[in-house]
Enzyme design. Structure first.
Site, PDB file in Angstrom:
ATOM      1  N   HIS A 152      -1.204   5.348 -17.013  1.00 53.16           N
ATOM      2  CA  HIS A 152      -0.938   5.109 -16.019  1.00 53.16           C
ATOM      3  C   HIS A 152      -0.358   6.775 -14.893  1.00 53.16           C
ATOM      4  O   HIS A 152       0.197   7.459 -15.879  1.00 53.16           O
ATOM      5  CB  HIS A 152      -0.324   4.120 -15.261  1.00 53.16           C
ATOM      6  CG  HIS A 152      -1.034   2.752 -15.587  1.00 53.16           C
ATOM      7  ND1 HIS A 152      -1.300   2.141 -17.008  1.00 53.16           N
ATOM      8  CD2 HIS A 152      -2.465   2.199 -14.587  1.00 53.16           C
ATOM      9  CE1 HIS A 152      -2.749   1.187 -16.507  1.00 53.16           C
ATOM     10  NE2 HIS A 152      -2.596   1.313 -15.099  1.00 53.16           N
ATOM     11  N   LYS A 205       4.353   4.628 -11.774  1.00 56.59           N
ATOM     12  CA  LYS A 205       4.251   2.461 -12.022  1.00 56.59           C
ATOM     13  C   LYS A 205       4.720   2.404 -12.232  1.00 56.59           C
ATOM     14  O   LYS A 205       5.815   3.715 -13.088  1.00 56.59           O
ATOM     15  CB  LYS A 205       3.102   3.083 -12.773  1.00 56.59           C
ATOM     16  CG  LYS A 205       2.328   1.279 -13.103  1.00 56.59           C
ATOM     17  CD  LYS A 205       1.313   1.546 -13.834  1.00 56.59           C
ATOM     18  CE  LYS A 205       1.416  -0.120 -14.408  1.00 56.59           C
ATOM     19  NZ  LYS A 205       1.485  -1.025 -12.430  1.00 56.59           N
TER      20      LYS A 205
HETATM   21  P1  NAD Z   1       2.290   1.570  -3.405  1.00 56.63           P
HETATM   22  O1  NAD Z   1       3.624   1.593  -3.939  1.00 56.63           O
HETATM   23  O2  NAD Z   1       1.710   3.077  -2.559  1.00 56.63           O
HETATM   24  O3  NAD Z   1       1.852  -0.058  -2.155  1.00 56.63           O
HETATM   25  C1  NAD Z   1       2.916  -0.993  -2.434  1.00 56.63           C
HETATM   26  C2  NAD Z   1       3.057  -0.792  -0.402  1.00 56.63           C
HETATM   27  O4  NAD Z   1       3.289  -2.280  -0.715  1.00 56.63           O
HETATM   28  C3  NAD Z   1       4.117  -0.032  -0.160  1.00 56.63           C
HETATM   29  O5  NAD Z   1       3.342   0.684   0.686  1.00 56.63           O
HETATM   30  C4  NAD Z   1       5.133  -0.544   0.415  1.00 56.63           C
HETATM   31  O6  NAD Z   1       6.015  -0.146   0.734  1.00 56.63           O
HETATM   32  C5  NAD Z   1       4.627  -2.183   0.214  1.00 56.63           C
HETATM   33  N1  NAD Z   1       5.580  -2.674   0.266  1.00 56.63           N
HETATM   34  C6  NAD Z   1       6.158  -3.307  -0.725  1.00 56.63           C
HETATM   35  N2  NAD Z   1       7.503  -4.187  -0.305  1.00 56.63           N
HETATM   36  C7  NAD Z   1       6.841  -5.103   0.322  1.00 56.63           C
HETATM   37  C8  NAD Z   1       7.701  -5.745   1.255  1.00 56.63           C
HETATM   38  N3  NAD Z   1       8.525  -6.775   1.213  1.00 56.63           N
HETATM   39  N4  NAD Z   1       6.432  -6.410   2.090  1.00 56.63           N
HETATM   40  C9  NAD Z   1       5.680  -5.872   2.807  1.00 56.63           C
HETATM   41  N5  NAD Z   1       5.240  -4.379   2.183  1.00 56.63           N
HETATM   42  C10 NAD Z   1       5.611  -4.404   0.698  1.00 56.63           C
HETATM   43  O7  NAD Z   1       1.486   0.991  -5.331  1.00 56.63           O
HETATM   44  P2  NAD Z   1       0.120   0.688  -5.293  1.00 56.63           P
HETATM   45  O8  NAD Z   1      -0.453   1.110  -6.407  1.00 56.63           O
HETATM   46  O9  NAD Z   1      -0.859   0.411  -4.347  1.00 56.63           O
HETATM   47  O10 NAD Z   1      -0.023  -0.137  -5.875  1.00 56.63           O
HETATM   48  C11 NAD Z   1       0.216  -2.618  -4.836  1.00 56.63           C
HETATM   49  C12 NAD Z   1       0.921  -3.011  -6.853  1.00 56.63           C
HETATM   50  O11 NAD Z   1      -0.461  -3.229  -6.738  1.00 56.63           O
HETATM   51  C13 NAD Z   1       1.436  -2.828  -7.728  1.00 56.63           C
HETATM   52  O12 NAD Z   1       2.233  -3.776  -8.221  1.00 56.63           O
HETATM   53  C14 NAD Z   1       0.370  -2.247  -8.360  1.00 56.63           C
HETATM   54  O13 NAD Z   1       0.266  -2.408  -9.919  1.00 56.63           O
HETATM   55  C15 NAD Z   1      -0.394  -3.460  -8.122  1.00 56.63           C
HETATM   56  N6  NAD Z   1      -2.436  -2.449  -7.980  1.00 56.63           N
HETATM   57  C16 NAD Z   1      -3.183  -3.758  -8.803  1.00 56.63           C
HETATM   58  C17 NAD Z   1      -4.585  -3.662  -9.172  1.00 56.63           C
HETATM   59  C18 NAD Z   1      -5.644  -4.687  -9.519  1.00 56.63           C
HETATM   60  O14 NAD Z   1      -6.812  -4.174  -9.366  1.00 56.63           O
HETATM   61  N7  NAD Z   1      -4.868  -5.717  -9.817  1.00 56.63           N
HETATM   62  C19 NAD Z   1      -5.201  -2.136  -8.991  1.00 56.63           C
HETATM   63  C20 NAD Z   1      -3.791  -0.750  -8.764  1.00 56.63           C
HETATM   64  C21 NAD Z   1      -2.380  -1.341  -8.802  1.00 56.63           C
END
Ligand code: NAD
Length: 255
Positions: free
Chosen positions: A143, A147
């Site tokens: 990744h 990450k």
């Molecule tokens: P990212 O860091 O770009 O986005 C996360 C967002 O959540 C940020 O904008 C952050 O400010 C916000 N956040 C953090 N704490 C918060 C809170 N207490 N309240 C509200 N918002 C809050 O990350 P990303 O790449 O968008 O990934 C987010 C999550 O999704 C990660 O855990 C990632 O591993 C997961 N993910 C899952 C899949 C899937 O298919 N299941 C795919 C991609 C990413």
């Protein structure tokens, strides 16, 4: 059924794609929540998860593992469906997700792409057919450098699928991050290796290695929009379902 779809973590990489994919699928975007001060143009920002839960029929959650308990409680209290994509959730968070699923419908998946969902189904069948005494199962993932958790939620999901196919508990056989004098590989171990670098969206290989043959399944995601379209599909599917814990297998009709 008319408040629309909300997004937790709306200002994140996934959140911004979801904010595009919800209207692209013909659904209404209720708005979202993120950390204070963050906003997405054109989307209504709610003050907190309780307000979003009240203002949406279903919440797509791609935020941070530390939010799992609070989000589970708020969504269960509001009776709002939950599509949970956040990875790295700890045991306390997992317990909260399971408790919420007794009250609301929850689709929880480590990876919302159709390809990975099929890979998980195949992993379980392969593991059942390839005995642990002969076939060593290894999972390699790569990744992007941003990450924060390892192995990836998808890699763990693959490990769980292999463990399920073999009728064992992953926690008992997981071998992760080998370093130094590790000794020989224990029979039946499920190995994990995590690579981090560049802007790789997500690559996973599941390898079964015996003395006489190797077979590997590989999935590569080129664009994280594949997760967003799958998650929106799950959000449309989950509305109106009875309370319970569902997976993408259910959404794709594989379960
Ligand atoms: P990212 O860091 O770009 O986005 C996360 C967002 O959540 C940020 O904008 C952050 O400010 C916000 N956040 C953090 N704490 C918060 C809170 N207490 N309240 C509200 N918002 C809050 O990350 P990303 O790449 O968008 O990934 C987010 C999550 O999704 C990660 O855990 C990632 O591993 C997961 N993910 C899952 C899949 C899937 O298919 N299941 C795919 C991609 C990413």
């Amino acid at each position: 059924m008319n408040k629309g779809i909300g997004i937790a973590g709306i200002a994140g990489r996934m959140g911004r794609l979801l904010a595009e994919e919800v209207p692209a699928a013909g659904a209404a975007l209720a708005g979202g929540v993120d950390r204070p001060g963050l906003a997405v143009e054109g989307a209504r920002m709610f003050p907190d998860i309780t307000a979003l839960a009240a203002g949406a029929d279903v919440v797509l959650d791609f935020s941070h593992a530390s939010t799992a308990v609070a989000h589970a409680n708020a969504l269960a209290a509001a009776g709002t469906a939950w599509v949970l994509g956040t990875t790295g959730i700890d045991a306390a968070g997992e317990a909260a997700v399971r408790a919420a699923a007794a009250r609301i419908p929850v689709v929880w998946a480590p990876n919302f792409s159709a390809g990975v969902t099929l890979m998980l189904a195949l992993a379980e069948r392969m593991a059942a057919a390839l005995p642990a005494a002969q076939y060593d199962a290894e999972i390699v993932e790569m990744h992007h450098r941003q990450k924060v958790d390892a192995p990836s939620g998808t890699a763990i999901g693959l490990g769980q699928a292999v463990a399920k196919g073999r009728g064992v508990d992953l926690a008992q056989v997981k071998q992760s991050g080998r370093d130094g004098h590790t000794g020989p590989r224990p029979q039946g171990a499920i190995g994990f290796a995590a690579l981090r670098g560049g802007q790789v969206v997500g690559e996973h290989t599941l390898l079964f290695a015996s003395d006489t043959e190797h077979i590997a399944l590989t999935h590569r995601a080129f664009d994280r929009r594949t997760f967003a379209t799958g998650a929106v599909r799950a959000a449309l599917w989950v509305q109106g379902r009875p309370a319970g814990l569902y997976s993408m297998h259910d959404v794709l009709g594989l379960a």
